[in-house]
Motif scaffolding. Structure first.
Motif, PDB file in Angstrom:
ATOM      1  N   ALA A  17       0.839  -1.317   0.225  1.00 35.22           N
ATOM      2  CA  ALA A  17       0.212  -0.073   0.574  1.00 35.22           C
ATOM      3  C   ALA A  17       0.836   1.510  -0.045  1.00 35.22           C
ATOM      4  O   ALA A  17       0.497   2.055  -0.415  1.00 35.22           O
ATOM      5  CB  ALA A  17      -0.902  -0.111   1.398  1.00 35.22           C
ATOM      6  N   ARG A  18       1.850   1.070   0.310  1.00 35.79           N
ATOM      7  CA  ARG A  18       2.827   2.266   1.050  1.00 35.79           C
ATOM      8  C   ARG A  18       3.932   2.853  -0.064  1.00 35.79           C
ATOM      9  O   ARG A  18       3.394   3.651  -0.810  1.00 35.79           O
ATOM     10  CB  ARG A  18       3.782   2.235   2.602  1.00 35.79           C
ATOM     11  N   SER A  19       3.670   1.720  -1.045  1.00 32.31           N
ATOM     12  CA  SER A  19       4.493   2.186  -2.238  1.00 32.31           C
ATOM     13  C   SER A  19       3.381   2.465  -3.569  1.00 32.31           C
ATOM     14  O   SER A  19       3.684   3.318  -4.485  1.00 32.31           O
ATOM     15  CB  SER A  19       5.070   0.421  -2.972  1.00 32.31           C
ATOM     16  N   LEU A  20       2.479   1.957  -3.181  1.00 29.37           N
ATOM     17  CA  LEU A  20       1.344   2.407  -4.331  1.00 29.37           C
ATOM     18  C   LEU A  20       0.618   3.822  -4.059  1.00 29.37           C
ATOM     19  O   LEU A  20       0.429   4.390  -5.254  1.00 29.37           O
ATOM     20  CB  LEU A  20       0.166   1.440  -4.099  1.00 29.37           C
ATOM     21  N   LEU A  21       0.666   4.090  -2.767  1.00 33.73           N
ATOM     22  CA  LEU A  21       0.017   5.021  -2.452  1.00 33.73           C
ATOM     23  C   LEU A  21       1.032   6.586  -2.263  1.00 33.73           C
ATOM     24  O   LEU A  21       0.813   7.792  -2.205  1.00 33.73           O
ATOM     25  CB  LEU A  21      -0.404   5.447  -0.825  1.00 33.73           C
ATOM     26  N   GLU A  22       2.598   6.124  -2.981  1.00 36.23           N
ATOM     27  CA  GLU A  22       3.596   6.817  -3.042  1.00 36.23           C
ATOM     28  C   GLU A  22       3.852   7.534  -1.943  1.00 36.23           C
ATOM     29  O   GLU A  22       4.053   9.119  -1.269  1.00 36.23           O
ATOM     30  CB  GLU A  22       3.254   7.496  -4.289  1.00 36.23           C
ATOM     31  N   THR A  23       3.535   6.625  -0.249  1.00 34.18           N
ATOM     32  CA  THR A  23       3.545   7.953   1.208  1.00 34.18           C
ATOM     33  C   THR A  23       5.176   7.329   1.616  1.00 34.18           C
ATOM     34  O   THR A  23       5.748   6.402   1.587  1.00 34.18           O
ATOM     35  CB  THR A  23       2.242   7.142   1.973  1.00 34.18           C
ATOM     36  N   ARG A  24       5.421   8.496   2.420  1.00 34.48           N
ATOM     37  CA  ARG A  24       6.901   8.289   2.765  1.00 34.48           C
ATOM     38  C   ARG A  24       6.182   7.632   4.207  1.00 34.48           C
ATOM     39  O   ARG A  24       7.839   6.302   4.796  1.00 34.48           O
ATOM     40  CB  ARG A  24       6.890  10.028   3.695  1.00 34.48           C
ATOM     41  N   THR A  25       5.779   7.376   5.127  1.00 38.20           N
ATOM     42  CA  THR A  25       5.555   6.641   6.401  1.00 38.20           C
ATOM     43  C   THR A  25       4.561   5.709   6.366  1.00 38.20           C
ATOM     44  O   THR A  25       3.418   5.564   6.078  1.00 38.20           O
ATOM     45  CB  THR A  25       5.787   7.799   7.830  1.00 38.20           C
ATOM     46  N   GLU A  26       4.512   4.986   7.090  1.00 37.64           N
ATOM     47  CA  GLU A  26       3.605   3.999   7.815  1.00 37.64           C
ATOM     48  C   GLU A  26       2.536   4.833   7.697  1.00 37.64           C
ATOM     49  O   GLU A  26       0.947   4.302   7.394  1.00 37.64           O
ATOM     50  CB  GLU A  26       3.654   2.863   8.536  1.00 37.64           C
ATOM     51  N   LEU A  34      -7.346   5.076   4.635  1.00 32.07           N
ATOM     52  CA  LEU A  34      -8.687   5.387   5.008  1.00 32.07           C
ATOM     53  C   LEU A  34      -9.503   5.922   4.552  1.00 32.07           C
ATOM     54  O   LEU A  34     -10.619   6.608   4.148  1.00 32.07           O
ATOM     55  CB  LEU A  34      -8.377   5.680   6.590  1.00 32.07           C
ATOM     56  N   ARG A  35      -8.810   7.476   4.144  1.00 32.46           N
ATOM     57  CA  ARG A  35      -9.401   9.410   3.300  1.00 32.46           C
ATOM     58  C   ARG A  35      -9.946   7.805   2.102  1.00 32.46           C
ATOM     59  O   ARG A  35     -11.154   8.435   1.933  1.00 32.46           O
ATOM     60  CB  ARG A  35      -8.216   9.111   3.094  1.00 32.46           C
ATOM     61  N   ARG A  36      -9.184   7.079   1.155  1.00 33.17           N
ATOM     62  CA  ARG A  36      -9.614   6.054  -0.447  1.00 33.17           C
ATOM     63  C   ARG A  36     -10.876   5.772   0.453  1.00 33.17           C
ATOM     64  O   ARG A  36     -11.688   5.989  -0.807  1.00 33.17           O
ATOM     65  CB  ARG A  36      -8.296   6.003  -0.450  1.00 33.17           C
TER      66      ARG A  36
END
Length: 64
Positions: A17-26, A34-36
């Motif tokens: 999920a972190r990779s797909l969402l391109e977020t920096r932290t868990e 959750l927003r999505r």
């Protein structure tokens, strides 16, 4: 308001999920996921509510 919670999560799923969402932290990953989910559910409900004008529309995510 933010709250602190502790959860057991699937590490591979969280990393994917972190990779797909391109977020920096868990934490960012969980918040964005959750927003999505909330936005998607609100959209699906709005479409279902308005589907009286389109009776052939089928919601692929919610079986009634």
């Amino acid at each position: 308001m933010k709250v602190r919670k502790n959860y057991w999560l699937d590490a591979e799923l969280l990393e994917h999920a972190r990779s797909l969402l391109e977020t920096r932290t868990e934490t960012e990953t969980v918040a964005e996921a959750l927003r999505r989910v909330v936005e998607g559910e609100e959209l699906a409900r709005a479409l279902a509510k308005g589907r009286a004008g389109f009776p052939d529309w089928a919601d692929p995510y919610h079986v009634e």
